[in-house]
Enzyme design. Sequence first.
Site, PDB file in Angstrom:
ATOM      1  N   LYS A 181      15.324   0.291   2.119  1.00 47.34           N
ATOM      2  CA  LYS A 181      14.597   0.619   0.877  1.00 47.34           C
ATOM      3  C   LYS A 181      14.739   2.102   0.544  1.00 47.34           C
ATOM      4  CE  LYS A 181      11.673   0.811  -2.544  1.00 47.34           C
ATOM      5  NZ  LYS A 181      10.278   0.441  -2.507  1.00 47.34           N
TER       6      LYS A 181
ATOM      7  N   LEU B 286       0.828  -1.203   0.000  1.00 52.79           N
ATOM      8  CA  LEU B 286       0.000   0.000   0.000  1.00 52.79           C
ATOM      9  C   LEU B 286       0.867   1.259   0.000  1.00 52.79           C
ATOM     10  CD1 LEU B 286      -2.404  -1.512   2.625  1.00 52.79           C
ATOM     11  CD2 LEU B 286      -3.120  -0.835   0.317  1.00 52.79           C
TER      12      LEU B 286
END
Length: 285
Positions: free
Chosen positions: A163, A57
């Site tokens: 990330k 999401l």
Amino acid sequence: MGLLGSALVESLIRAGFTVRGYDTAPERMRDHEGRGGIPARSPADAARGATVVMTCLMTADLVRDVLLGPDGALDTAPPDAVVIDNSTIHPDASAALAARLAARGIPMLDAPVAGSSGQARRREAPVMVGGDPEVFARCRPILDALTQLVRHVGPNGAGARAKLVINLVLGLNRLALAEGLLFGLRQGLDGRALLAVLKESSAYSRAMDLKGERMIEGNFQAEGKLAQHLKDVELMLDVGHAAGAPLLATALHRQLLLAGVAGGLGDDDNSAIIAVLRSLIAAPR
């Protein structure tokens, strides 16, 4: 099950997993069923009886709502379920959510994907995982189905932090490539010949393989959207400020991405950063 989520689902189905999925967009649900997935009516319906609950999401708030909100996934997931979050969200929010779930006896891994949806479909996008090593080992068959490149990088939140670092470097590589290509094109060099030389030089980066032809051709069909990278850059700057890390080039990158989104390029591929630069320079004399 947008660009990235649908790519992850395809990999799981190819590996033989049963994937019951939910998305608020009806067309995505139809696509999910078409690729062999089982459509669900809600997050709770998707998670009913599942040993692993996966989320992909845009924001931490959405992840919390899907897991813990009304008709949320954890209303129906069994007591021994594991949560794997493939979203790119704030590392502190990810670690806080993991602690909240741990208090309920539910382990969570943050496992964001470093790459485009195209790379994810080819299982070429690295997945960095934060969380308990034993839980990581338990979930390894699922993670290996997603990618050939899985690495455990630390406790909860570490995957989300790694990330952001990867996306920072990758985004600046794209920006440098776009600026370099325009620099050459404005001097009258052939774009494809220039790209070939760049790939053979010490200036090489994977961005040239993934985005170089797109930049030259102006093919901005999205594999990773410009607006999504802006969201990631906002997270980088917030985390960098808290960590005392000067992100000066990233701050400039943010201004360019804001200009691109304001100019209507937000839903284009992130290779469209070259179009943002082109819009800011004067026409050739």
